[in-house]
Design an enzyme around this catalytic site. Structure first.
Site, PDB file in Angstrom:
ATOM      1  N   ASN A 157       0.782  -1.241   0.000  1.00 58.65           N
ATOM      2  CA  ASN A 157       0.000   0.000   0.000  1.00 58.65           C
ATOM      3  C   ASN A 157       0.817   1.296   0.000  1.00 58.65           C
ATOM      4  O   ASN A 157       0.303   2.324  -0.408  1.00 58.65           O
ATOM      5  CB  ASN A 157      -1.032  -0.012   1.144  1.00 58.65           C
ATOM      6  CG  ASN A 157      -0.409  -0.056   2.509  1.00 58.65           C
ATOM      7  OD1 ASN A 157       0.683  -0.597   2.688  1.00 58.65           O
ATOM      8  ND2 ASN A 157      -1.075   0.507   3.481  1.00 58.65           N
ATOM      9  N   GLY A 170       3.120  -5.409   7.215  1.00 53.53           N
ATOM     10  CA  GLY A 170       2.143  -6.178   6.453  1.00 53.53           C
ATOM     11  C   GLY A 170       1.035  -6.663   7.365  1.00 53.53           C
ATOM     12  O   GLY A 170       0.783  -6.091   8.427  1.00 53.53           O
ATOM     13  N   SER A 171       0.396  -7.743   6.943  1.00 54.46           N
ATOM     14  CA  SER A 171      -0.793  -8.208   7.670  1.00 54.46           C
ATOM     15  C   SER A 171      -0.404  -8.949   8.951  1.00 54.46           C
ATOM     16  O   SER A 171       0.709  -9.472   9.065  1.00 54.46           O
ATOM     17  CB  SER A 171      -1.612  -9.122   6.765  1.00 54.46           C
ATOM     18  OG  SER A 171      -0.815 -10.229   6.380  1.00 54.46           O
ATOM     19  N   GLU A 184       5.209  -4.211  11.997  1.00 46.25           N
ATOM     20  CA  GLU A 184       4.240  -3.123  11.782  1.00 46.25           C
ATOM     21  C   GLU A 184       3.037  -3.762  11.098  1.00 46.25           C
ATOM     22  O   GLU A 184       3.067  -4.017   9.886  1.00 46.25           O
ATOM     23  CB  GLU A 184       4.852  -2.042  10.880  1.00 46.25           C
ATOM     24  CG  GLU A 184       6.090  -1.360  11.440  1.00 46.25           C
ATOM     25  CD  GLU A 184       5.776  -0.329  12.510  1.00 46.25           C
ATOM     26  OE1 GLU A 184       4.591  -0.022  12.738  1.00 46.25           O
ATOM     27  OE2 GLU A 184       6.723   0.159  13.136  1.00 46.25           O
ATOM     28  N   CYS A 217      -2.885   1.415   6.812  1.00 44.53           N
ATOM     29  CA  CYS A 217      -2.969   0.647   8.064  1.00 44.53           C
ATOM     30  C   CYS A 217      -3.650   1.432   9.170  1.00 44.53           C
ATOM     31  O   CYS A 217      -4.238   0.855  10.066  1.00 44.53           O
ATOM     32  CB  CYS A 217      -1.574   0.219   8.492  1.00 44.53           C
ATOM     33  SG  CYS A 217      -0.420   1.580   8.429  1.00 44.53           S
ATOM     34  N   GLU A 260      -9.972  -6.361  10.387  1.00 38.99           N
ATOM     35  CA  GLU A 260      -9.404  -5.263   9.591  1.00 38.99           C
ATOM     36  C   GLU A 260     -10.066  -5.265   8.216  1.00 38.99           C
ATOM     37  O   GLU A 260      -9.945  -6.238   7.468  1.00 38.99           O
ATOM     38  CB  GLU A 260      -7.886  -5.432   9.434  1.00 38.99           C
ATOM     39  CG  GLU A 260      -7.292  -4.253   8.660  1.00 38.99           C
ATOM     40  CD  GLU A 260      -5.782  -4.344   8.444  1.00 38.99           C
ATOM     41  OE1 GLU A 260      -5.266  -5.449   8.247  1.00 38.99           O
ATOM     42  OE2 GLU A 260      -5.142  -3.277   8.450  1.00 38.99           O
TER      43      GLU A 260
HETATM   44  P1  NAP Z   1       0.802  -9.018   3.385  1.00 41.28           P
HETATM   45  O1  NAP Z   1      -0.044  -9.862   2.528  1.00 41.28           O
HETATM   46  O2  NAP Z   1       1.013  -9.440   4.792  1.00 41.28           O
HETATM   47  O3  NAP Z   1       2.220  -8.878   2.614  1.00 41.28           O
HETATM   48  C1  NAP Z   1       3.239  -8.072   3.125  1.00 41.28           C
HETATM   49  C2  NAP Z   1       4.572  -8.579   2.631  1.00 41.28           C
HETATM   50  O4  NAP Z   1       4.835  -9.861   3.185  1.00 41.28           O
HETATM   51  C3  NAP Z   1       4.620  -8.767   1.106  1.00 41.28           C
HETATM   52  O5  NAP Z   1       5.890  -8.391   0.654  1.00 41.28           O
HETATM   53  C4  NAP Z   1       4.422 -10.253   0.966  1.00 41.28           C
HETATM   54  O6  NAP Z   1       4.921 -10.781  -0.232  1.00 41.28           O
HETATM   55  C5  NAP Z   1       5.216 -10.745   2.139  1.00 41.28           C
HETATM   56  N1  NAP Z   1       4.919 -12.129   2.537  1.00 41.28           N
HETATM   57  C6  NAP Z   1       3.820 -12.876   2.290  1.00 41.28           C
HETATM   58  N2  NAP Z   1       3.949 -14.103   2.843  1.00 41.28           N
HETATM   59  C7  NAP Z   1       5.169 -14.130   3.444  1.00 41.28           C
HETATM   60  C8  NAP Z   1       5.883 -15.109   4.185  1.00 41.28           C
HETATM   61  N3  NAP Z   1       5.368 -16.313   4.444  1.00 41.28           N
HETATM   62  N4  NAP Z   1       7.107 -14.797   4.653  1.00 41.28           N
HETATM   63  C9  NAP Z   1       7.639 -13.587   4.431  1.00 41.28           C
HETATM   64  N5  NAP Z   1       7.006 -12.611   3.728  1.00 41.28           N
HETATM   65  C10 NAP Z   1       5.785 -12.882   3.248  1.00 41.28           C
HETATM   66  O7  NAP Z   1       0.241  -7.511   3.448  1.00 41.28           O
HETATM   67  P2  NAP Z   1      -0.273  -6.591   2.274  1.00 41.28           P
HETATM   68  O8  NAP Z   1      -1.592  -7.090   1.792  1.00 41.28           O
HETATM   69  O9  NAP Z   1       0.795  -6.351   1.293  1.00 41.28           O
HETATM   70  O10 NAP Z   1      -0.477  -5.209   3.061  1.00 41.28           O
HETATM   71  C11 NAP Z   1      -1.612  -4.919   3.806  1.00 41.28           C
HETATM   72  C12 NAP Z   1      -1.400  -5.155   5.277  1.00 41.28           C
HETATM   73  O11 NAP Z   1      -0.276  -4.401   5.727  1.00 41.28           O
HETATM   74  C13 NAP Z   1      -2.563  -4.669   6.109  1.00 41.28           C
HETATM   75  O12 NAP Z   1      -2.825  -5.577   7.146  1.00 41.28           O
HETATM   76  C14 NAP Z   1      -2.065  -3.337   6.673  1.00 41.28           C
HETATM   77  O13 NAP Z   1      -2.698  -2.922   7.858  1.00 41.28           O
HETATM   78  C15 NAP Z   1      -0.631  -3.663   6.890  1.00 41.28           C
HETATM   79  N6  NAP Z   1       0.164  -2.427   6.980  1.00 41.28           N
HETATM   80  C16 NAP Z   1       0.669  -2.033   8.183  1.00 41.28           C
HETATM   81  C17 NAP Z   1       1.394  -0.846   8.293  1.00 41.28           C
HETATM   82  C18 NAP Z   1       1.958  -0.382   9.599  1.00 41.28           C
HETATM   83  O14 NAP Z   1       2.798   0.504   9.584  1.00 41.28           O
HETATM   84  N7  NAP Z   1       1.576  -0.944  10.735  1.00 41.28           N
HETATM   85  C19 NAP Z   1       1.599  -0.059   7.159  1.00 41.28           C
HETATM   86  C20 NAP Z   1       1.073  -0.486   5.937  1.00 41.28           C
HETATM   87  C21 NAP Z   1       0.368  -1.682   5.859  1.00 41.28           C
HETATM   88  P3  NAP Z   1       3.929 -11.068  -1.463  1.00 41.28           P
HETATM   89  O15 NAP Z   1       3.409  -9.750  -1.875  1.00 41.28           O
HETATM   90  O16 NAP Z   1       4.824 -11.716  -2.443  1.00 41.28           O
HETATM   91  O17 NAP Z   1       2.852 -11.979  -0.957  1.00 41.28           O
END
Ligand code: NAP
Length: 472
Positions: free
Chosen positions: A149, A225-226, A245, A279, A373
């Site tokens: 995002n 991430g999530s 985060e 997020c 979420e």
């Molecule tokens: P996501 O699905 O958790 O993916 C985040 C990252 O993790 C991607 O690079 C993803 O790669 C990678 N990933 C997936 N499976 C993995 C594994 N088993 N081991 C290591 N890395 C892995 O999250 P998203 O959909 O991109 O982003 C949305 C989420 O991020 C929401 O929950 C949001 O709240 C959170 N977020 C939090 C913050 C904060 O600062 N707290 C800021 C922004 C977003 P792939 O893309 O290749 O699957």
């Protein structure tokens, strides 16, 4: 684009298409990294960590400052790449690129300020002949895993402090949005970063994530991430430093003395930016029953004015979601809430990956649109009768990243600040507000560790204690 591994731009026969979320057109392709690429990247990063650790703070400052300047000259180009791969409106794309400049500049400044402190050993019984101090040293190889995002600025928030602290970095950008991270790698190399100081591996986290995170050569993982992926990484990582985060379902509390026009403007701004995919987006509004109806009337008009469409069109206020399947999910959660007795005030219709900004009233806390979420363009409004009930509802969540309150009453504002279980607390604004220099991070299942260059540098370094045992 190619990925950057072991000092080379590398292509692979297997490619991943990067598509424009608005129309599905292919923006570019990137290589699909495999086990061998992970190994080469970590081997090279291990050598890179030794080079980086020897680079004086002033040199690290100069590289990061130059990278910030190079990025500044290309804000328009980066803004467009962000919009093309992520789908946020072009104004938000430019803002993110400018924030990336800020984050790199702040990181550059921190490269000159990494220090320890003297330890007052004579305050301990029998330790009058000891003299001691702490040293902050780099962790070594830092892995930076980022979400879709904010494909540039959240990468800057990891890479900037990691390099400032003298580490090497392996970036694993989100597969939907890898182009900004690859372009940032180009910028850092052009700014003079040692070639093995950085790697940018493109590939599916589900395939290469465990390999990267479990590897003992990695000394620090910084993940945004999530919640569920974060939890998996914590299990896989073993004994290494980790920053998490994660997600949220951030609330705004509206007290009866609030300026409703201001609350509605803030809710529209903080609930629907980037189609609600932030997020710290406002997801829940907990509004006092005395102003509940009036507030919904003002909010409806503000949200109805948010035009949707092509994010490259300067007049559009809300673009598509990252994938159509996420838009289908948001639509279904809204319908599910309405089926359970909630009231659709405005929006909620879906066209492909676009969901019309929605306000859903009379939402019960146990409805998915409130307790999970949502990460999409809808806010769930729930009535309450008192500050006690409002705080209890705000805290009725596994998450705790950000929250806001609208009131002129200092006592209520202070109770909110003290009692709401959240990392970032906004008084008279919505939860979605961040200056890149502030300490930023969540409580509870929203994660642990802080970002913001000054604070992230602490997370990216280890503290050593040195003690001289003197003769007399
Ligand atoms: P996501 O699905 O958790 O993916 C985040 C990252 O993790 C991607 O690079 C993803 O790669 C990678 N990933 C997936 N499976 C993995 C594994 N088993 N081991 C290591 N890395 C892995 O999250 P998203 O959909 O991109 O982003 C949305 C989420 O991020 C929401 O929950 C949001 O709240 C959170 N977020 C939090 C913050 C904060 O600062 N707290 C800021 C922004 C977003 P792939 O893309 O290749 O699957």
């Amino acid at each position: 684009m190619k990925m950057y591994v072991a000092g080379q731009w590398v292509d692979k026969p297997k490619k991943i298409s990067v598509t424009n979320p608005f129309d599905g057109s292919v923006v570019d392709t990137v290589p699909q990294a495999d086990k061998g690429d992970v190994d080469r990247a970590l081997e090279s990063a291990t050598r890179g960590a030794k080079v980086m650790a020897k680079l004086p703070g002033y040199e690290r400052y100069k590289i990061l400052k130059k990278a910030a300047d190079l990025l500044e000259a290309r804000v328009e180009e980066f803004g467009r790449i962000i919009t093309l791969e992520e789908g946020k409106i072009i104004g938000e794309g430019r803002t993110e690129a400018s924030r990336g400049v800020q984050t790199l500049t702040l990181s550059a400044e921190e490269a000159k300020r990494i220090h320890g402190e003297t330890i007052p050993f004579d305050g301990a019984p029998g330790a009058t002949r000891q003299f001691g101090f702490t040293l902050r040293v780099p962790c070594g190889v830092v892995v930076a895993i980022s979400p879709f995002n904010f494909p540039l600025n959240l990468v800057c928030h990891k890479v900037g402090p990691a390099l400032a602290a003298g580490n090497s970095v392996v970036i694993k950008p989100a597969t939907d949005t890898p182009l900004s991270a690859l372009k940032l790698t180009e910028v850092l190399l052009e700014a003079g970063l040692p070639p093995e100081g950085i790697q940018c591996l493109t590939g599916h986290g589900g395939e290469i994530g465990d390999l990267i995170c479990a590897d003992r050569r990695v000394r620090k993982i910084t993940f945004t991430g999530s919640r569920d992926v974060g939890e998996r990484i914590c299990h896989v990582a073993g004994i290494k430093k980790v920053t998490m985060e994660l997600g949220s379902n951030s609330p705004i509390i509206v007290m009866p003395d609030a300026d409703l026009e201001k609350v509605a403007v803030a809710t529209a701004a903080t609930g629907f930016a980037n189609a609600g995919q932030v997020c710290i987006s406002t997801q829940r509004v907990i509004a006092n029953r005395r102003i509940y109806g009036d507030f919904l009337d003002v909010l409806k008009s503000k949200v109805a004015a948010l035009t949707t469409g092509n994010p490259l069109d300067e007049k559009v206020k809300v673009g598509p979601m990252i994938r159509e399947k996420d838009a289908i999910r948001v639509e279904s959660w809204v319908r599910e809430a309405v089926g359970g007795g909630a009231r659709l005030v405005v929006g909620g219709e879906r066209r492909g990956a676009i969901v019309e900004p929605a306000v859903v009233a009379d939402v019960k806390p146990e409805m998915r649109i409130s307790c999970d979420e949502l990460f999409g363009p809808a806010v769930a409004v729930t009535p309450c009768d008192s500050i006690d009930e409002a705080i209890a509802l705000a805290n009725d969540s596994i998450y705790g990243l950000a929250a806001g309150i609208f009131t002129e009453n200092l006592e209520w504002a202070m109770r909110f600040a003290r009692e709401v279980e959240s990392g970032n607390l906004m008084i008279n604004w919505g939860p979605q507000w961040r200056a890149d220099l502030m300490p930023y991070g969540g409580l509870k299942d929203s994660g642990f560790g802080k970002e913001g260059p000054r604070y992230a540098v602490e997370e990216m370094t280890e503290l050593k204690l040195v003690c001289f045992h003197l003769a007399g």
